[in-house]
Design a protein around this motif. Structure first.
Motif, PDB file in Angstrom:
ATOM      1  N   ALA A 118       0.751  -1.060   0.012  1.00 35.80           N
ATOM      2  CA  ALA A 118       0.022   0.054   0.072  1.00 35.80           C
ATOM      3  C   ALA A 118       0.791   1.108  -0.018  1.00 35.80           C
ATOM      4  N   VAL A 119       1.945   1.073   0.880  1.00 36.83           N
ATOM      5  CA  VAL A 119       2.669   2.397   0.908  1.00 36.83           C
ATOM      6  C   VAL A 119       3.688   2.724  -0.733  1.00 36.83           C
ATOM      7  N   ILE A 120       4.081   1.383  -1.181  1.00 36.70           N
ATOM      8  CA  ILE A 120       4.558   1.608  -2.553  1.00 36.70           C
ATOM      9  C   ILE A 120       3.557   2.229  -3.398  1.00 36.70           C
ATOM     10  N   LEU A 121       2.127   1.802  -3.436  1.00 36.04           N
ATOM     11  CA  LEU A 121       1.182   2.203  -4.412  1.00 36.04           C
ATOM     12  C   LEU A 121       0.867   3.740  -3.909  1.00 36.04           C
ATOM     13  N   ALA A 122       1.007   4.181  -2.865  1.00 39.63           N
ATOM     14  CA  ALA A 122       0.971   5.670  -2.398  1.00 39.63           C
ATOM     15  C   ALA A 122       1.761   6.431  -2.852  1.00 39.63           C
ATOM     16  N   LEU A 123       3.136   6.028  -2.934  1.00 37.61           N
ATOM     17  CA  LEU A 123       4.208   6.659  -3.330  1.00 37.61           C
ATOM     18  C   LEU A 123       4.144   7.024  -5.104  1.00 37.61           C
ATOM     19  N   VAL A 124       3.775   5.816  -5.542  1.00 37.40           N
ATOM     20  CA  VAL A 124       3.433   5.797  -7.027  1.00 37.40           C
ATOM     21  C   VAL A 124       2.384   6.880  -7.481  1.00 37.40           C
ATOM     22  N   ILE A 125       1.271   6.559  -6.794  1.00 41.27           N
ATOM     23  CA  ILE A 125       0.141   7.663  -6.933  1.00 41.27           C
ATOM     24  C   ILE A 125       0.499   9.076  -6.964  1.00 41.27           C
ATOM     25  N   SER A 126       0.980   9.351  -5.798  1.00 36.99           N
ATOM     26  CA  SER A 126       1.223  10.632  -5.284  1.00 36.99           C
ATOM     27  C   SER A 126       2.323  11.517  -6.125  1.00 36.99           C
ATOM     28  N   LYS A 127       3.070  10.769  -6.933  1.00 34.24           N
ATOM     29  CA  LYS A 127       4.138  11.821  -7.424  1.00 34.24           C
ATOM     30  C   LYS A 127       3.588  12.320  -8.754  1.00 34.24           C
ATOM     31  N   PRO A 128       2.686  11.839  -9.456  1.00 31.31           N
ATOM     32  CA  PRO A 128       2.158  12.606 -10.628  1.00 31.31           C
ATOM     33  C   PRO A 128       1.352  13.908 -10.052  1.00 31.31           C
ATOM     34  N   LEU A 129       0.641  13.841  -9.075  1.00 31.45           N
ATOM     35  CA  LEU A 129      -0.081  14.817  -8.327  1.00 31.45           C
ATOM     36  C   LEU A 129       0.799  15.763  -7.923  1.00 31.45           C
ATOM     37  N   GLU A 130       1.707  15.397  -7.140  1.00 30.25           N
ATOM     38  CA  GLU A 130       2.740  16.409  -6.582  1.00 30.25           C
ATOM     39  C   GLU A 130       3.231  17.289  -7.762  1.00 30.25           C
ATOM     40  N   LEU A 131       3.428  16.735  -8.969  1.00 27.03           N
ATOM     41  CA  LEU A 131       3.869  17.554 -10.087  1.00 27.03           C
ATOM     42  C   LEU A 131       2.897  18.645 -10.588  1.00 27.03           C
ATOM     43  N   LYS A 132       1.497  18.058 -10.255  1.00 29.26           N
ATOM     44  CA  LYS A 132       0.359  19.033 -10.760  1.00 29.26           C
ATOM     45  C   LYS A 132       0.262  20.090  -9.983  1.00 29.26           C
ATOM     46  N   ILE A 133       0.577  19.820  -8.300  1.00 25.12           N
ATOM     47  CA  ILE A 133       0.058  20.852  -7.426  1.00 25.12           C
ATOM     48  C   ILE A 133       1.291  22.053  -7.542  1.00 25.12           C
ATOM     49  N   PHE A 134       2.540  21.291  -7.704  1.00 24.09           N
ATOM     50  CA  PHE A 134       3.757  22.371  -7.877  1.00 24.09           C
ATOM     51  C   PHE A 134       4.038  22.621  -9.310  1.00 24.09           C
ATOM     52  N   GLU A 135       2.962  23.035 -10.056  1.00 23.57           N
ATOM     53  CA  GLU A 135       3.221  22.909 -11.491  1.00 23.57           C
ATOM     54  C   GLU A 135       3.896  24.351 -11.925  1.00 23.57           C
ATOM     55  N   ARG A 136       2.987  25.184 -11.293  1.00 20.72           N
ATOM     56  CA  ARG A 136       3.855  26.730 -11.692  1.00 20.72           C
ATOM     57  C   ARG A 136       5.424  26.871 -11.300  1.00 20.72           C
ATOM     58  N   GLU A 137       5.640  26.375 -10.027  1.00 19.15           N
ATOM     59  CA  GLU A 137       6.919  26.481  -9.433  1.00 19.15           C
ATOM     60  C   GLU A 137       7.976  25.433 -10.538  1.00 19.15           C
ATOM     61  N   ILE A 138       7.627  24.573 -10.795  1.00 18.17           N
ATOM     62  CA  ILE A 138       8.246  23.544 -11.912  1.00 18.17           C
ATOM     63  C   ILE A 138       8.306  24.385 -13.020  1.00 18.17           C
ATOM     64  N   ASN A 139       7.366  24.809 -13.725  1.00 14.31           N
ATOM     65  CA  ASN A 139       7.600  25.545 -14.698  1.00 14.31           C
ATOM     66  C   ASN A 139       8.527  26.506 -14.775  1.00 14.31           C
ATOM     67  N   ARG A 140       8.450  27.363 -13.756  1.00 17.36           N
ATOM     68  CA  ARG A 140       9.607  28.539 -13.405  1.00 17.36           C
ATOM     69  C   ARG A 140      11.026  27.693 -13.542  1.00 17.36           C
ATOM     70  N   LYS A 141      11.077  26.669 -12.851  1.00 18.16           N
ATOM     71  CA  LYS A 141      12.297  25.951 -12.716  1.00 18.16           C
ATOM     72  C   LYS A 141      12.681  25.454 -13.983  1.00 18.16           C
ATOM     73  N   LEU A 142      11.911  24.830 -14.691  1.00 16.50           N
ATOM     74  CA  LEU A 142      12.146  24.377 -16.136  1.00 16.50           C
ATOM     75  C   LEU A 142      12.682  25.356 -17.164  1.00 16.50           C
ATOM     76  N   ASP A 143      12.030  26.722 -17.019  1.00 14.77           N
ATOM     77  CA  ASP A 143      12.386  27.794 -17.592  1.00 14.77           C
ATOM     78  C   ASP A 143      13.792  28.243 -17.426  1.00 14.77           C
ATOM     79  N   GLU A 144      14.103  28.212 -16.221  1.00 14.32           N
ATOM     80  CA  GLU A 144      15.632  28.619 -15.889  1.00 14.32           C
ATOM     81  C   GLU A 144      16.560  27.621 -16.302  1.00 14.32           C
ATOM     82  N   GLN A 145      16.187  26.102 -16.288  1.00  9.72           N
ATOM     83  CA  GLN A 145      17.265  25.333 -16.849  1.00  9.72           C
ATOM     84  C   GLN A 145      17.322  25.222 -18.237  1.00  9.72           C
ATOM     85  N   LYS A 146      16.270  25.768 -19.032  1.00  6.64           N
ATOM     86  CA  LYS A 146      16.272  26.109 -20.403  1.00  6.64           C
ATOM     87  C   LYS A 146      17.214  26.830 -20.707  1.00  6.64           C
ATOM     88  N   ILE A 147      17.223  28.175 -20.140  1.00  9.29           N
ATOM     89  CA  ILE A 147      18.111  29.326 -20.193  1.00  9.29           C
ATOM     90  C   ILE A 147      19.197  28.966 -20.035  1.00  9.29           C
TER      91      ILE A 147
END
Length: 341
Positions: free
Chosen positions: A103-132
């Motif tokens: 159950a813990v393994i499943l929770a870690l797998v399920i939570s990761k994409p939702l973490e990416l969605k929750i922090f999407e704006r911050e991640i986009n800003r970081k990706l822009d910095e990395q692209k530059i």
């Protein structure tokens, strides 16, 4: 309401007939089934976001996310339904430990994409910095590969400096000539007003300097134009090489890049790190909730009916086995008697 209740019973993996015999257990299994169902819903949404990031197609994301959600639903339902309430608490925990790990393994797998969605704006800003940064590094690497541009630019600067030096010399002679004409006393002028001998000499030097400057400008400008053409050709080639790399940099937006960006964000910001940990713990709590509900709940009528049903099957199987063995022994005895006769 009854249909919803029966659906949640199905989600919990409970036996309908046994639950109807033990109505006091209904709410418990409705709660367990609801947890299993909503965990599958969250898994579907999580997989949908992750798959849309990968495939960039809403139809593929919906199709595969539904399959993923059904798989998670089936696993959770199996984990919960396979647990049994026994009189021995330690035996229950021994059964629960591997299920909790899964159950813990499943929770870690399920939570990761939702973490990416929750922090999407911050991640986009970081990706822009990395692209530059990647573009700057790419351009720097290309510049080191096209070193001849620096050599050509140095030649241009040398020719331009030569023209400026000639202009400065011409301007100096012009000033000396003006001082001599207007009677300005300096170390290099006589201080006598008018076009005297010194003024004519200055004028002759000025004319020669002007002629040399005109010839130098024409000659050097031709060379500069040729150098500009070479630089332009090399820059065009350099830009073509950069355009080959640029789509890869622009496309640096996949699931792995986002996970890496989130990793950088959590290492740079304690607030984001804490929020990320809270989200993971929340999903672990949701995923393990049905198991803990079964562990901490008292042994109820449903568990007794279930154990009785399983015991009936076990006893029936034992009886049938003994009966078959007895009948087989009788047949063997008869066969021996027949052969003896």
């Amino acid at each position: 309401m009854e249909k919803i209740t029966r659906f949640l019973w199905f989600c919990s993996g409970a036996n309908f007939n046994l639950l109807q015999k033990s109505p006091t257990e209904s709410n418990k299994y409705v709660g367990i089934g609801g947890t299993v169902f909503f965990t599958a819903v969250l898994a579907t949404l999580s997989a949908g976001y992750a798959l849309f990031t990968i495939f960039q197609s809403i139809y593929a994301a919906i199709g595969f996310s539904l399959i993923w959600g059904l798989m998670i639903f089936n696993l959770d339902r199996f984990i919960v339904s396979s647990m049994r309430k026994r009189a021995n608490v330690w035996s229950e925990w021994k059964m629960a430990i591997p299920r909790l790990i899964m159950a813990v393994i499943l929770a870690l797998v399920i939570s990761k994409p939702l973490e990416l969605k929750i922090f999407e704006r911050e991640i986009n800003r970081k990706l822009d910095e990395q692209k530059i940064q990647m573009m700057a590094e790419s351009k720097e690497a290309l510049s080191s590969s096209f070193k001849e541009i620096g050599v050509l630019e140095a030649r241009k600067d040398s020719l331009s400096r030569a023209i400026q030096t000639a202009i400065s010399y011409r301007d100096q002679l012009q000033q000396e000539y003006d001082f001599e004409r207007f009677g300005v006393k300096t170390d290099g002028s006589s201080g006598i007003v008018g076009l005297g001998t010194n003024a004519k000499k200055k004028e002759q030097q000025l004319d020669e300097a002007q002629l040399e400057l005109r010839e130098m400008k024409a000659d050097n400008q031709n060379r500069i134009d040729l150098l500009d053409q070479e630089i332009l050709a090399i820059n065009t080639q350099k830009e073509a090489e950069f355009q080959k790399v640029k789509p890869q940099i622009d496309g640096f937006d996949g699931i792995a890049a986002r996970i890496d960006a989130l990793s950088h964000l959590t290492s740079e910001s304690k607030a984001i790190w804490r929020a990320n940990i809270m989200i993971i713990l929340l999903f672990i709590a949701i995923e393990t909730a049905p198991i803990f509900v079964k562990l901490i709940s008292l042994r109820g009528p449903y568990d007794q009916f279930l154990e009785l049903a399983e015991r009936n099957v076990e006893v029936y199987t034992s009886e049938r086995t003994i009966k078959l063995e007895y009948e087989s022994d009788l047949r063997l005895i008869d066969m021996k008697k027949t052969r003896t006769i």
